[in-house]
Design an enzyme around this catalytic site. Structure first.
Site, PDB file in Angstrom:
ATOM      1  CD  GLU A 127      50.545  28.818  41.258  1.00 11.92           C
ATOM      2  OE1 GLU A 127      49.349  28.934  41.599  1.00 11.92           O
ATOM      3  OE2 GLU A 127      51.463  29.514  41.712  1.00 11.92           O
ATOM      4  CB  CYS A 140      43.076  21.750  39.749  1.00 12.98           C
ATOM      5  SG  CYS A 140      42.361  23.387  39.810  1.00 12.98           S
ATOM      6  CB  CYS A 147      41.042  35.659  36.597  1.00  8.09           C
ATOM      7  SG  CYS A 147      39.277  35.483  36.217  1.00  8.09           S
ATOM      8  CB  CYS A 151      35.698  36.802  42.504  1.00  6.89           C
ATOM      9  SG  CYS A 151      34.842  36.321  40.984  1.00  6.89           S
ATOM     10  CB  CYS A 154      39.126  34.913  43.747  1.00 10.06           C
ATOM     11  SG  CYS A 154      40.218  33.979  42.652  1.00 10.06           S
ATOM     12  CD  GLU A 212      34.628  32.164  33.813  1.00 10.59           C
ATOM     13  OE1 GLU A 212      34.460  32.137  35.032  1.00 10.59           O
ATOM     14  OE2 GLU A 212      34.160  31.294  33.052  1.00 10.59           O
ATOM     15  CG  HIS A 267      30.931  31.853  45.447  1.00  9.73           C
ATOM     16  ND1 HIS A 267      31.231  30.571  45.862  1.00  9.73           N
ATOM     17  CD2 HIS A 267      31.751  32.105  44.395  1.00  9.73           C
ATOM     18  CE1 HIS A 267      32.199  30.091  45.092  1.00  9.73           C
ATOM     19  NE2 HIS A 267      32.526  30.992  44.202  1.00  9.73           N
ATOM     20  CB  CYS A 385      39.694  26.693  45.641  1.00  9.65           C
ATOM     21  SG  CYS A 385      39.263  25.082  46.130  1.00  9.65           S
TER      22      CYS A 385
HETATM   23  N1  SAH Z   1      36.989  31.252  37.263  1.00  7.80           N
HETATM   24  C1  SAH Z   1      36.288  30.049  37.487  1.00  7.80           C
HETATM   25  C2  SAH Z   1      37.155  28.854  37.790  1.00  7.80           C
HETATM   26  C3  SAH Z   1      38.331  29.074  38.725  1.00  7.80           C
HETATM   27  S1  SAH Z   1      38.042  29.369  40.427  1.00  7.80           S
HETATM   28  C4  SAH Z   1      35.271  30.244  38.592  1.00  7.80           C
HETATM   29  O1  SAH Z   1      35.325  31.261  39.267  1.00  7.80           O
HETATM   30  O2  SAH Z   1      34.425  29.380  38.724  1.00  7.80           O
HETATM   31  C5  SAH Z   1      37.667  27.783  41.138  1.00  7.80           C
HETATM   32  C6  SAH Z   1      36.769  27.885  42.373  1.00  7.80           C
HETATM   33  O3  SAH Z   1      37.489  28.355  43.533  1.00  7.80           O
HETATM   34  C7  SAH Z   1      35.617  28.853  42.172  1.00  7.80           C
HETATM   35  O4  SAH Z   1      34.433  28.317  42.682  1.00  7.80           O
HETATM   36  C8  SAH Z   1      36.061  30.028  42.995  1.00  7.80           C
HETATM   37  O5  SAH Z   1      34.969  30.831  43.327  1.00  7.80           O
HETATM   38  C9  SAH Z   1      36.723  29.359  44.172  1.00  7.80           C
HETATM   39  N2  SAH Z   1      37.576  30.251  44.957  1.00  7.80           N
HETATM   40  C10 SAH Z   1      38.246  31.339  44.529  1.00  7.80           C
HETATM   41  N3  SAH Z   1      38.934  31.897  45.565  1.00  7.80           N
HETATM   42  C11 SAH Z   1      38.716  31.133  46.655  1.00  7.80           C
HETATM   43  C12 SAH Z   1      39.178  31.184  48.001  1.00  7.80           C
HETATM   44  N4  SAH Z   1      40.019  32.109  48.423  1.00  7.80           N
HETATM   45  N5  SAH Z   1      38.754  30.208  48.838  1.00  7.80           N
HETATM   46  C13 SAH Z   1      37.934  29.229  48.402  1.00  7.80           C
HETATM   47  N6  SAH Z   1      37.473  29.133  47.155  1.00  7.80           N
HETATM   48  C14 SAH Z   1      37.844  30.070  46.273  1.00  7.80           C
HETATM   49 FE1  SF4 Z   2      38.414  34.720  38.198  1.00  9.62          FE
HETATM   50 FE2  SF4 Z   2      37.153  32.579  39.177  1.00  9.62          FE
HETATM   51 FE3  SF4 Z   2      38.845  34.002  40.716  1.00  9.62          FE
HETATM   52 FE4  SF4 Z   2      36.499  35.050  40.019  1.00  9.62          FE
HETATM   53  S1  SF4 Z   2      36.845  33.211  41.298  1.00  9.62           S
HETATM   54  S2  SF4 Z   2      38.492  36.107  39.963  1.00  9.62           S
HETATM   55  S3  SF4 Z   2      36.241  34.268  37.954  1.00  9.62           S
HETATM   56  S4  SF4 Z   2      39.383  32.817  38.894  1.00  9.62           S
END
Ligand code: SAH
Ligand code: SF4
Length: 411
Positions: A127, A140, A147, A151, A154, A212, A267, A385
């Site tokens: 997306e 974005c 990924c 996390c 996420c 990532e 975080h 996000c």
């Molecule tokens: N993998 C990279 C970039 C993609 S994630 C990274 O982790 O930085 C983009 C941002 O959205 C990151 O800061 C991630 O931690 C955040 N994110 C992921 N899941 C989320 C959620 N459910 N609610 C809010 N932010 C989230």
């Molecule tokens: Fe991957 Fe970023 Fe999501 Fe972590 S927050 S699982 S590094 S996309």
């Protein structure tokens, strides 16, 4: 004699998914995403004499990235025979748009289809999200299908199928956005959404979609160099932000070789908690991550590093956490971006209460940081996000075989 086992500071645990799916290039590759040197080689492969290549590359680059043409026929300054020769071997294809959703606040989300490793298998999907406001608009962009990291908060991290995008597929997302927004000379902007008032529909890029980016370094670098190119898409590196969960060894290279703005998904302020939220922390703990930030080339008060901090109720949102965050970031030219957690089906966290986010942000503001709370735009289309999880899932071995068998019988 017994040999002591080496001590491992952080418990080995499931940090990365493997293996990655492979990218299989189509028979006719797209010129989108090729560097100038690769374009020159492509021209060489169809017989363009070496002394002409540089000039031809310049022409094609302009048609591709300034004019946004989608057919070789439209490249009217290129000789007809050369256009035909190019058409026989190459395309100008971008990722295929399978769905477009427009949110009430103007956010647009495109679901893009990318080729899978084996013909007949379900294609891969990523997306790409467009977030406009009155004067600027941010795209974005994704760097991987899914990924490899996990996390815990996420949604993308729960996707099992992972493939690195190619440079062409990354640049292609910018091209698709500009195609859909009518953002090429002579184009017509859409009437069903917001586009900023200036002369560009896409002013900023964030590598914050799926994946990532520092785990797909070469393709991300090659793509972002094309996006920055002053004779082409021309989005300056100060308007491009790369977000990483903390791949420490690649941070210095990102600064040196790509030169874009850096965002760190922090975080948590304690390793114990960050190990759980961002399991990559077990490999690269907070102190090492912040050391890499201190050394990030080009970081200064004018070019601050953004620290992203997702607000999880009762997990990382106390006032003590806010104060610890300030202590940790001392001496680093930093911005702090509080992100309200976007819940997704099956997630075990809740978003902090609004009052708590405000109190947390006040502590940060009073210490002299601007602490904008990133508003969860596009919630109605699940584009916010961390919610970028497409329908693509890894197929079971049996489904894979069945699909392959079907594909074979169709031929
Ligand atoms: N993998 C990279 C970039 C993609 S994630 C990274 O982790 O930085 C983009 C941002 O959205 C990151 O800061 C991630 O931690 C955040 N994110 C992921 N899941 C989320 C959620 N459910 N609610 C809010 N932010 C989230
Ligand atoms: Fe991957 Fe970023 Fe999501 Fe972590 S927050 S699982 S590094 S996309």
């Amino acid at each position: 004699m017994t040999v002591a086992a080496p001590t491992i500071p952080h418990a080995p645990a499931f940090i990365e998914k493997a293996p990655l799916e492979r990218y299989v290039a189509p028979e006719k590759p797209s010129l989108v995403g090729m560097s100038r040197a690769e374009l020159a080689d492509a021209l060489g492969s169809i017989g363009v004499p070496e002394k002409q290549r540089k000039m031809r590359v310049q022409q094609i680059w302009n048609w591709l990235y300034v004019r946004g043409v989608q057919s070789f026929d439209a490249m009217t300054s290129v000789a007809k025979e050369l256009r035909a020769a190019l058409d026989a071997r190459f395309t100008l294809a971008r990722p295929e748009v399978v769905a477009e959703q427009v949110s009430a606040d103007g956010t647009r989300k495109w679901l893009l289809r990318l080729p899978s490793e084996n013909p007949g298998e379900r294609p891969h999907e990523v997306e790409c999200v467009y977030i406009p406001d009155a004067t600027r608009a941010t795209l974005c962009v994704s760097s991987q299908v899914g990924c490899t990291l996990n996390c815990s908060f996420c949604h993308t991290g729960t996707q099992r199928l992972v493939r690195n995008l190619t440079a062409g597929e990354i640049v292609g997302q910018v091209m698709v956005a500009r195609d859909r927004l009518g953002d090429w000379p002579g184009g017509t902007p859409p009437t069903d959404g917001i586009v900023p008032s200036g002369d560009r529909a896409v002013t900023n890029i964030v590598m914050m979609g799926m994946g990532e980016p520092l785990y797909n370094f070469d393709a991300v670098r090659d793509a972002l160099l094309i996006v920055q190119d002053g004779d082409g898409l021309g989005i300056s590196r100060r308007r491009i932000t790369l977000s990483t969960s903390g791949v420490v060894p690649m941070i210095a290279r990102a600064g040196a070789e790509i030169g874009v703005m850096l965002a760190i998904s922090l975080h948590a302020v304690r390793d114990e908690l960050r190990d759980e939220l961002v399991p990559l922390n077990r490999k690269y703990p907070i102190a090492e991550l912040l050391e890499a930030c201190r050394n990030y080339p080009g970081a200064s008060n004018a070019r601050r590093i953004t620290f992203e901090y997702v607000m999880l109720k009762g997990v990382n949102d106390s006032i003590a956490d806010a104060k610890a965050l300030l202590r940790l970031l001392k001496g680093i030219p930093a911005k702090i971006n509080l992100i309200p957690f976007n819940p997704w089906p099956g997630s075990k966290y809740e978003c902090s209460d609004w009052e708590q986010i405000e109190t947390f942000s006040e502590v940060i503001f009073n210490a002299g940081y601007a602490s904008p709370v990133r508003t969860p735009r596009g919630r109605d289309i699940l584009a916010a996000c961390g919610q970028l999880k497409s329908a693509t899932e890894k197929l079971s071995a049996r489904e894979r075989m069945a699909l392959r068998a079907m594909a074979m019988t169709e031929e």
